[in-house]
Motif scaffolding. Structure first.
Motif, PDB file in Angstrom:
ATOM      1  N   PRO A 127       0.805  -1.222   0.000  1.00 20.40           N
ATOM      2  CA  PRO A 127       0.000   0.000   0.000  1.00 20.40           C
ATOM      3  C   PRO A 127       0.836   1.268   0.000  1.00 20.40           C
ATOM      4  O   PRO A 127       0.498   2.247  -0.677  1.00 20.40           O
ATOM      5  N   PHE A 128       1.944   1.250   0.737  1.00 18.32           N
ATOM      6  CA  PHE A 128       2.778   2.452   0.789  1.00 18.32           C
ATOM      7  C   PHE A 128       3.433   2.745  -0.557  1.00 18.32           C
ATOM      8  O   PHE A 128       3.569   3.904  -0.961  1.00 18.32           O
ATOM      9  N   GLU A 129       3.838   1.710  -1.271  1.00 19.94           N
ATOM     10  CA  GLU A 129       4.427   1.927  -2.599  1.00 19.94           C
ATOM     11  C   GLU A 129       3.411   2.561  -3.539  1.00 19.94           C
ATOM     12  O   GLU A 129       3.741   3.484  -4.302  1.00 19.94           O
ATOM     13  N   ARG A 130       2.176   2.092  -3.494  1.00 20.37           N
ATOM     14  CA  ARG A 130       1.131   2.662  -4.360  1.00 20.37           C
ATOM     15  C   ARG A 130       0.847   4.106  -3.971  1.00 20.37           C
ATOM     16  O   ARG A 130       0.686   4.979  -4.840  1.00 20.37           O
ATOM     17  N   ILE A 131       0.814   4.412  -2.669  1.00 22.46           N
ATOM     18  CA  ILE A 131       0.596   5.787  -2.217  1.00 22.46           C
ATOM     19  C   ILE A 131       1.690   6.704  -2.754  1.00 22.46           C
ATOM     20  O   ILE A 131       1.416   7.828  -3.210  1.00 22.46           O
ATOM     21  N   GLN A 132       2.931   6.244  -2.727  1.00 21.39           N
ATOM     22  CA  GLN A 132       4.036   7.069  -3.208  1.00 21.39           C
ATOM     23  C   GLN A 132       3.918   7.330  -4.706  1.00 21.39           C
ATOM     24  O   GLN A 132       4.281   8.409  -5.187  1.00 21.39           O
ATOM     25  N   GLU A 133       3.432   6.357  -5.449  1.00 15.88           N
ATOM     26  CA  GLU A 133       3.202   6.565  -6.884  1.00 15.88           C
ATOM     27  C   GLU A 133       2.129   7.624  -7.113  1.00 15.88           C
ATOM     28  O   GLU A 133       2.252   8.476  -8.009  1.00 15.88           O
ATOM     29  N   ILE A 134       1.070   7.594  -6.308  1.00 18.35           N
ATOM     30  CA  ILE A 134      -0.008   8.590  -6.419  1.00 18.35           C
ATOM     31  C   ILE A 134       0.534   9.985  -6.136  1.00 18.35           C
ATOM     32  O   ILE A 134       0.243  10.947  -6.867  1.00 18.35           O
ATOM     33  N   VAL A 135       1.326  10.110  -5.080  1.00 21.53           N
ATOM     34  CA  VAL A 135       1.881  11.415  -4.714  1.00 21.53           C
ATOM     35  C   VAL A 135       2.802  11.931  -5.817  1.00 21.53           C
ATOM     36  O   VAL A 135       2.774  13.119  -6.168  1.00 21.53           O
ATOM     37  N   ALA A 136       3.614  11.059  -6.388  1.00 23.09           N
ATOM     38  CA  ALA A 136       4.509  11.488  -7.463  1.00 23.09           C
ATOM     39  C   ALA A 136       3.731  11.931  -8.693  1.00 23.09           C
ATOM     40  O   ALA A 136       4.161  12.842  -9.417  1.00 23.09           O
ATOM     41  N   ASN A 137       2.605  11.348  -8.944  1.00 21.47           N
ATOM     42  CA  ASN A 137       1.801  11.713 -10.110  1.00 21.47           C
ATOM     43  C   ASN A 137       1.006  12.999  -9.880  1.00 21.47           C
ATOM     44  O   ASN A 137       0.954  13.875 -10.750  1.00 21.47           O
ATOM     45  N   ASP A 138       0.402  13.143  -8.686  1.00 17.46           N
ATOM     46  CA  ASP A 138      -0.466  14.289  -8.414  1.00 17.46           C
ATOM     47  C   ASP A 138       0.287  15.476  -7.816  1.00 17.46           C
ATOM     48  O   ASP A 138      -0.168  16.617  -7.909  1.00 17.46           O
ATOM     49  N   VAL A 139       1.411  15.225  -7.168  1.00 17.57           N
ATOM     50  CA  VAL A 139       2.288  16.247  -6.573  1.00 17.57           C
ATOM     51  C   VAL A 139       1.512  17.229  -5.668  1.00 17.57           C
ATOM     52  O   VAL A 139       1.581  18.441  -5.870  1.00 17.57           O
ATOM     53  N   PRO A 140       0.799  16.736  -4.659  1.00 20.95           N
ATOM     54  CA  PRO A 140       0.255  17.660  -3.662  1.00 20.95           C
ATOM     55  C   PRO A 140       1.342  18.217  -2.766  1.00 20.95           C
ATOM     56  O   PRO A 140       1.190  19.281  -2.163  1.00 20.95           O
ATOM     57  N   VAL A 141       2.444  17.487  -2.666  1.00 24.92           N
ATOM     58  CA  VAL A 141       3.662  17.945  -2.003  1.00 24.92           C
ATOM     59  C   VAL A 141       4.844  17.477  -2.841  1.00 24.92           C
ATOM     60  O   VAL A 141       4.741  16.481  -3.577  1.00 24.92           O
ATOM     61  N   LEU A 142       5.952  18.186  -2.721  1.00 27.66           N
ATOM     62  CA  LEU A 142       7.148  17.869  -3.493  1.00 27.66           C
ATOM     63  C   LEU A 142       8.323  17.672  -2.537  1.00 27.66           C
ATOM     64  O   LEU A 142       8.873  18.645  -2.019  1.00 27.66           O
ATOM     65  N   PRO A 143       8.700  16.431  -2.238  1.00 25.30           N
ATOM     66  CA  PRO A 143       9.821  16.191  -1.319  1.00 25.30           C
ATOM     67  C   PRO A 143      11.128  16.694  -1.907  1.00 25.30           C
ATOM     68  O   PRO A 143      11.373  16.582  -3.108  1.00 25.30           O
ATOM     69  N   LEU A 144      11.971  17.248  -1.018  1.00 29.77           N
ATOM     70  CA  LEU A 144      13.231  17.845  -1.459  1.00 29.77           C
ATOM     71  C   LEU A 144      14.446  17.117  -0.910  1.00 29.77           C
ATOM     72  O   LEU A 144      15.301  16.685  -1.660  1.00 29.77           O
ATOM     73  N   TRP A 145      14.547  17.007   0.416  1.00 28.90           N
ATOM     74  CA  TRP A 145      15.734  16.373   0.979  1.00 28.90           C
ATOM     75  C   TRP A 145      15.456  15.791   2.353  1.00 28.90           C
ATOM     76  O   TRP A 145      14.475  16.112   3.011  1.00 28.90           O
ATOM     77  N   GLN A 146      16.340  14.876   2.740  1.00 27.91           N
ATOM     78  CA  GLN A 146      16.304  14.222   4.042  1.00 27.91           C
ATOM     79  C   GLN A 146      17.577  14.592   4.787  1.00 27.91           C
ATOM     80  O   GLN A 146      18.675  14.552   4.215  1.00 27.91           O
ATOM     81  N   GLY A 147      17.443  14.960   6.063  1.00 27.29           N
ATOM     82  CA  GLY A 147      18.590  15.485   6.778  1.00 27.29           C
ATOM     83  C   GLY A 147      19.146  14.584   7.849  1.00 27.29           C
ATOM     84  O   GLY A 147      18.491  13.660   8.339  1.00 27.29           O
ATOM     85  N   LYS A 148      20.386  14.865   8.236  1.00 27.10           N
ATOM     86  CA  LYS A 148      21.022  14.250   9.395  1.00 27.10           C
ATOM     87  C   LYS A 148      20.838  15.171  10.597  1.00 27.10           C
ATOM     88  O   LYS A 148      20.462  16.321  10.458  1.00 27.10           O
ATOM     89  N   GLN A 149      21.134  14.651  11.776  1.00 31.50           N
ATOM     90  CA  GLN A 149      21.059  15.441  13.001  1.00 31.50           C
ATOM     91  C   GLN A 149      22.443  15.592  13.614  1.00 31.50           C
ATOM     92  O   GLN A 149      23.255  14.667  13.549  1.00 31.50           O
ATOM     93  N   TYR A 150      22.663  16.753  14.207  1.00 30.67           N
ATOM     94  CA  TYR A 150      23.915  16.986  14.921  1.00 30.67           C
ATOM     95  C   TYR A 150      23.616  17.699  16.230  1.00 30.67           C
ATOM     96  O   TYR A 150      22.715  18.542  16.318  1.00 30.67           O
ATOM     97  N   VAL A 151      24.379  17.350  17.240  1.00 33.69           N
ATOM     98  CA  VAL A 151      24.409  18.135  18.477  1.00 33.69           C
ATOM     99  C   VAL A 151      25.873  18.377  18.812  1.00 33.69           C
ATOM    100  O   VAL A 151      26.762  17.622  18.395  1.00 33.69           O
TER     101      VAL A 151
END
Length: 533
Positions: A480-504
């Motif tokens: 189900p999650f793979e299909r949801i990601q395909e829907i999001v990529a096609n309809d683009v209600p949001v556009l993911p940009l990057w994933q970050g690391k954390q530092y302290v």
């Protein structure tokens, strides 16, 4: 002692404590008996946001990090991640095979910080209060699947769910399900101001300047009964206006640790030119950044415009120019370290491709250049956000397909404007409530979603999300999650940009730093101590 950057290797849900440090047992800040922690999170009370620390209202990482120290939940995620374990409860679990009935038994002798007894009725009151207030800023969506709540005596509570939900234990381990006292919290009204109390590991007092908190002081709660072991008696969380002043306070010894948010330049400098007595620690991170769209706004109502944006944004260029070594391109709402991730945007659009974008717009009859404004917040994610949007603007305008402006607004005004639909395009970040693919999907696509988005996909909302929640084995939800990601990529209600690391960064006589922030960016300040690690 000069230290190199210390990296804490991890897989999701597992942190390996490999930090080694040295130092005197009485050092690490000038805060007296308190360990002083710096943050750039801002805590502001406004007309639109009058109750920053009320569990029925608070739904951002900074406010939740205050609440996690002060209130108690039935369950909590253990220090190194994994499935939630009991905290205020002595045991919890589903009582049926469909994951629709969840029962908890409370620890005996639970009390709020003021000495009042805590019973199952208080748990029921607290959860029903969030559902009744249903604040559009708040975390009500995390609890909206609850149908009824029943109590059996003072120690047993049962949640009956409308539909199966294997992620429910994670949801009641968040401050959305914080247990509060009906004597200090009204059932149908927010508690304005900066007061917050419960049965958590610490009590809270705040120092304010005008409408802002400048210092939150957490003092060990002698009434606390739960799963956490406190390594200190007092913590001060100081809010800094900028990262430079926070770093100076660390180097001057005025604070012992600095966390959200270190900037890329600081991380590079502290790594290559380590300061005496200070450690820079890299931790796994699950933060994502994205562009959101008001899909009813005329500027981006056409899916073709959003698809064209997806076809030309260069994530690699953005990450390397703005967040070198601290971010990586993201081609899905679900990070690549979470089970169920699929590079759906890359699969659909490939590398940045102007001819493809031009063809999408031409086929839809969209005149170019498309004029739009990219909105961002100036003070919530750090000063690098401005540079990020300048790079995005340059990328879009260089194609001659877009004519983009950028506009920055402080968070206290930005968030309310975004929810009201005043921005056609806006940039935001997401720190997960819990490390599961569901929490990167439902907050954006489900009913009562975090963005207050008008976008609706009935397949995702009514079929795929419920289907994914039936799987107790989360790997079994990948389809189900793979299909949801395909829907999001096609309809683009949001556009993911990057994933970050954390530092302290911390002074080297502070122990427990490797546990102080988990992969979801939750502060676990009870882990900090002084001495030789």
């Amino acid at each position: 002692m000069n230290r190199k950057t210390l990296v804490l290797p991890a897989v999701i849900g597992l942190l390996a404590p490999v930090l080694a440090a040295c130092g005197a047992p009485d050092g690490g800040g000038k805060g007296g008996d308190a360990i002083v922690v710096g943050t750039t999170d801002q805590f502001v009370a406004t007309k639109d946001a009058p109750a920053p620390f009320d569990p029925a209202f608070a739904y951002d990482a900074g406010a939740w990090n205050v609440l996690r120290q002060t209130v108690q939940m039935l369950m909590h995620v253990p220090r190194g991640g994994g499935e939630p374990v009991p905290d205020a409860a002595s045991k919890c679990g589903f009582t049926d095979t469909q994951n629709e009935s969840f029962r908890c038994t409370l620890r005996s002798g639970l009390k709020f910080a003021d000495g009042d007894a805590l019973t199952a009725e208080d748990v029921k009151f607290s959860v029903e209060r969030v559902l009744k207030i249903k604040n559009n800023n708040g975390p009500v969506a995390l609890l909206s699947n609850i149908d009824t709540i029943e109590t059996n005596g003072d120690h047993e509570i049962v949640f009956h769910l409308r539909t199966p939900d294997a992620t429910f234990p994670y949801k009641i381990a968040t401050p959305a399900a914080a247990i509060v006292d009906s004597g200090t919290y009204k059932a149908d009204k927010l508690r304005d101001g900066f007061d917050a109390d419960g049965s958590g590991p610490y009590t809270l007092t705040t120092e304010t300047e005008g409408d802002r908190v400048v210092k939150a002081v957490f003092t060990k709660n002698p009434q606390y009964k739960g799963d956490l072991e406190l390594k200190n008696d007092k913590i001060e969380l100081r809010s800094f206006a900028d990262t430079e002043s926070m770093e100076k306070a660390l180097k001057d010894g005025d604070i012992s640790l600095m966390t959200r948010t270190l900037q890329p330049e600081q991380i590079k400098d502290l790594s290559e030119n380590p300061a005496e007595g200070i450690d820079l620690i890299e931790m796994p991170g699950l933060e994502i950044r994205y562009l959101g769209f008001d899909t009813e706004d005329s500027t981006v109502k056409s899916r073709a415009v959003r698809q064209a944006l997806a076809a030309v944004v260069d994530r690699g260029d953005l990450a390397s120019k703005v967040y070198p070594a601290t971010a990586e391109p993201l081609y899905s709402l679900i990070p690549n370290t979470i089970t169920g991730h699929r590079n759906a945007f890359f699969n659909k659009y490939g590398e940045p491709n102007r001819p493809k974008a031009a063809g999408i717009l031409r086929s839809a009859g969209i005149s170019t250049p498309v004029k739009l404004t990219l909105n961002y917040t100036t003070d919530h994610y750090g000063p690098a956000t401005k540079k990020e949007f300048e790079v995005l603007q340059e990328q879009l305008n260089s194609t001659n397909l877009f004519d983009a402006d950028i506009k920055g607004t402080e968070w206290s005004k930005f968030r309310d404007s975004q929810k009201r639909g005043e921005y056609a395009v806006y940039g935001m970040g997401w720190f997960p409530d819990f490390p599961d693919a569901d929490n990167y999907v439902a907050p954006f696509l489900d009913e009562d979603n975090f963005l207050n988005s008008p976008y609706v996909n009935s397949e995702a909302r009514n079929k795929l999300i419920p289907e994914s929640r039936r799987a107790a084995d989360r790997a079994a939800a990948a389809g189900p999650f793979e299909r949801i990601q395909e829907i999001v990529a096609n309809d683009v209600p949001v556009l993911p940009l990057w994933q970050g690391k954390q530092y302290v960064a911390a002074r080297d006589d502070i122990t427990g730093v490797e546990w102080a922030v988990n992969s979801s960016a939750d502060l676990q300040l009870w882990e900090l101590g002084r001495g030789v690690a």
